[in-house]
Design a protein around this motif. Structure first.
Motif, PDB file in Angstrom:
ATOM      1  N   ASP A  42      47.282 -19.136  21.221  1.00 38.80           N
ATOM      2  CA  ASP A  42      46.528 -18.518  22.315  1.00 38.80           C
ATOM      3  C   ASP A  42      45.281 -19.352  22.577  1.00 38.80           C
ATOM      4  O   ASP A  42      44.145 -18.923  22.356  1.00 38.80           O
ATOM      5  N   ALA A  43      45.518 -20.567  23.081  1.00 35.37           N
ATOM      6  CA  ALA A  43      44.464 -21.538  23.347  1.00 35.37           C
ATOM      7  C   ALA A  43      44.607 -22.072  24.762  1.00 35.37           C
ATOM      8  O   ALA A  43      45.724 -22.300  25.234  1.00 35.37           O
ATOM      9  N   TRP A  44      43.487 -22.278  25.419  1.00 37.73           N
ATOM     10  CA  TRP A  44      43.457 -22.773  26.786  1.00 37.73           C
ATOM     11  C   TRP A  44      42.522 -23.981  26.850  1.00 37.73           C
ATOM     12  O   TRP A  44      41.390 -23.927  26.369  1.00 37.73           O
ATOM     13  N   PHE A  45      42.991 -25.069  27.443  1.00 38.94           N
ATOM     14  CA  PHE A  45      42.177 -26.263  27.661  1.00 38.94           C
ATOM     15  C   PHE A  45      41.891 -26.372  29.160  1.00 38.94           C
ATOM     16  O   PHE A  45      42.811 -26.300  29.983  1.00 38.94           O
ATOM     17  N   ASN A  46      40.642 -26.600  29.496  1.00 37.22           N
ATOM     18  CA  ASN A  46      40.244 -26.809  30.878  1.00 37.22           C
ATOM     19  C   ASN A  46      39.337 -28.025  30.973  1.00 37.22           C
ATOM     20  O   ASN A  46      38.474 -28.230  30.107  1.00 37.22           O
ATOM     21  N   MET A  47      39.539 -28.838  32.031  1.00 29.89           N
ATOM     22  CA  MET A  47      38.649 -29.952  32.309  1.00 29.89           C
ATOM     23  C   MET A  47      38.083 -29.790  33.709  1.00 29.89           C
ATOM     24  O   MET A  47      38.745 -29.255  34.608  1.00 29.89           O
ATOM     25  N   GLY A  48      36.834 -30.273  33.886  1.00 29.92           N
ATOM     26  CA  GLY A  48      36.217 -30.193  35.200  1.00 29.92           C
ATOM     27  C   GLY A  48      35.275 -31.345  35.446  1.00 29.92           C
ATOM     28  O   GLY A  48      34.644 -31.851  34.513  1.00 29.92           O
TER      29      GLY A  48
ATOM     30  N   ASN B 141      38.338 -14.910  20.863  1.00 32.23           N
ATOM     31  CA  ASN B 141      38.319 -16.358  21.019  1.00 32.23           C
ATOM     32  C   ASN B 141      36.890 -16.875  21.146  1.00 32.23           C
ATOM     33  O   ASN B 141      35.970 -16.144  21.521  1.00 32.23           O
ATOM     34  N   GLY B 142      36.725 -18.152  20.838  1.00 34.53           N
ATOM     35  CA  GLY B 142      35.502 -18.874  21.114  1.00 34.53           C
ATOM     36  C   GLY B 142      35.840 -20.105  21.929  1.00 34.53           C
ATOM     37  O   GLY B 142      37.016 -20.435  22.128  1.00 34.53           O
ATOM     38  N   VAL B 143      34.822 -20.803  22.410  1.00 31.99           N
ATOM     39  CA  VAL B 143      35.026 -21.994  23.225  1.00 31.99           C
ATOM     40  C   VAL B 143      34.297 -23.178  22.607  1.00 31.99           C
ATOM     41  O   VAL B 143      33.100 -23.079  22.286  1.00 31.99           O
TER      42      VAL B 143
ATOM     43  N   LEU C 153      36.739 -27.983  28.001  1.00 31.12           N
ATOM     44  CA  LEU C 153      36.585 -26.708  27.305  1.00 31.12           C
ATOM     45  C   LEU C 153      37.866 -26.404  26.535  1.00 31.12           C
ATOM     46  O   LEU C 153      38.958 -26.488  27.095  1.00 31.12           O
ATOM     47  N   ILE C 154      37.718 -26.032  25.260  1.00 33.14           N
ATOM     48  CA  ILE C 154      38.858 -25.681  24.414  1.00 33.14           C
ATOM     49  C   ILE C 154      38.621 -24.265  23.902  1.00 33.14           C
ATOM     50  O   ILE C 154      37.762 -24.026  23.055  1.00 33.14           O
ATOM     51  N   ASP C 155      39.372 -23.313  24.429  1.00 35.48           N
ATOM     52  CA  ASP C 155      39.226 -21.882  24.196  1.00 35.48           C
ATOM     53  C   ASP C 155      40.263 -21.495  23.126  1.00 35.48           C
ATOM     54  O   ASP C 155      41.470 -21.544  23.381  1.00 35.48           O
ATOM     55  N   VAL C 156      39.803 -21.121  21.932  1.00 35.00           N
ATOM     56  CA  VAL C 156      40.719 -20.934  20.789  1.00 35.00           C
ATOM     57  C   VAL C 156      40.383 -19.653  20.012  1.00 35.00           C
ATOM     58  O   VAL C 156      39.245 -19.202  20.006  1.00 35.00           O
ATOM     59  N   PRO C 157      41.379 -19.074  19.332  1.00 33.21           N
ATOM     60  CA  PRO C 157      41.092 -17.947  18.442  1.00 33.21           C
ATOM     61  C   PRO C 157      40.157 -18.366  17.320  1.00 33.21           C
ATOM     62  O   PRO C 157      40.317 -19.446  16.736  1.00 33.21           O
ATOM     63  N   MET C 158      39.194 -17.517  17.004  1.00 30.41           N
ATOM     64  CA  MET C 158      38.302 -17.783  15.891  1.00 30.41           C
ATOM     65  C   MET C 158      38.931 -17.332  14.576  1.00 30.41           C
ATOM     66  O   MET C 158      38.606 -17.866  13.504  1.00 30.41           O
ATOM     67  N   GLU C 159      39.821 -16.368  14.643  1.00 30.28           N
ATOM     68  CA  GLU C 159      40.600 -15.932  13.479  1.00 30.28           C
ATOM     69  C   GLU C 159      42.062 -16.138  13.821  1.00 30.28           C
ATOM     70  O   GLU C 159      42.519 -15.777  14.906  1.00 30.28           O
ATOM     71  N   PHE C 160      42.828 -16.693  12.907  1.00 28.30           N
ATOM     72  CA  PHE C 160      44.233 -17.015  13.216  1.00 28.30           C
ATOM     73  C   PHE C 160      45.064 -16.981  11.939  1.00 28.30           C
ATOM     74  O   PHE C 160      44.518 -16.937  10.849  1.00 28.30           O
TER      75      PHE C 160
END
Length: 240
Positions: A165-171, A188-190, A233-240
């Motif tokens: 459950d991770a999302w990568f975004n570039m801008g 999640n954290g970023v 930006l890398i949006d990832v679970p802090m606990e996994f």
């Protein structure tokens, strides 16, 4: 809101002649017990490989691997039968799963390639290995984020997918543009990496290749402080 700052100058560094590499998190001979991972984000390596050089065949397992060339071209060959070239503007993902081997070389003989190699812990082990790559217009899509990676089961994902459950975004942003990024999932954290230029993120001034982890919040504010400022930006679970 909690934050952790990793200045570019404080990253682990190794120079091997053909390879000039910086490690945001502990990797190879660089170890910092306070910088082993950020949630499910395990590795952010910033590699510059000389012309014609590269990493010989080596194994991976149970890791989601994302490679993002920033300039130059990266030649890839793996045990799944893929022989590809990943160019600047493209993104590559591999689910190492139950085990793969691959090699990565600079596809050009006389100019370097610079790429991020990013590892994310998967949400399940020993999956069937897989490979994918795609081009994204992260440079000309001004003043907005382009999603380049997301979870397999997210129906709104417009990027490549991984087992997490991770999302990568570039801008790519003009100076003075401010935006708010909403964290995708509760818990999640970023992790923010400045690719080019200068930004203020969550009130923290960031320069070229500085990193900032932010968690225990629902959103973060991002303001570009220079022209053609580019951010990941890398949006990832802090606990996994």
């Amino acid at each position: 809101m909690k934050t952790t700052l990793i200045k570019a100058s404080s990253r682990g560094h190794a120079f091997h002649g053909w390879l000039d590499t910086h490690h945001t998190f502990s990797f190879a001979n660089y170890y910092d017990p306070n910088r082993v991972h950020f949630g499910a984000l395990r590795v952010v390596n910033d590699d510059i490989v000389s012309g014609g050089e590269g990493f010989g065949t080596h194994p991976h397992d149970n890791m989601e691997i994302v490679s993002i060339p920033l300039y130059g071209d990266l030649a890839h060959k793996d045990s799944m039968g893929h022989t590809e070239v990943i160019k600047s503007g493209e993104v590559q993902v591999m689910s190492a799963g139950s085990g793969i081997t691959h090699s990565e070389y600079n596809a050009n003989e006389y100019k370097p390639v610079n790429f991020f190699q990013i590892w994310v812990f998967p949400d399940k082990k020993d999956v069937e290995p897989r490979y994918d790559q795609r081009a994204f217009d992260t440079v000309h899509s001004k003043n907005q984020f382009v999603q380049i990676v997301g979870p397999k089961d997210d129906p709104t994902n417009t990027g490549l997918w991984i087992h997490q459950d991770a999302w990568f975004n570039m801008g790519n942003f003009d100076k003075g543009v401010e935006t708010t990024y909403q964290i995708k999932k509760k818990g999640n954290g970023v992790f923010v990496m400045v690719v080019e230029g200068e930004f203020t993120v969550a009130g923290q001034k960031l320069n070229h290749r500085d990193g900032l982890g932010v968690w225990d919040t629902d959103s973060i504010t991002i303001a570009a402080d220079s022209e053609n400022a580019r951010i990941l930006l890398i949006d990832v679970p802090m606990e996994f």
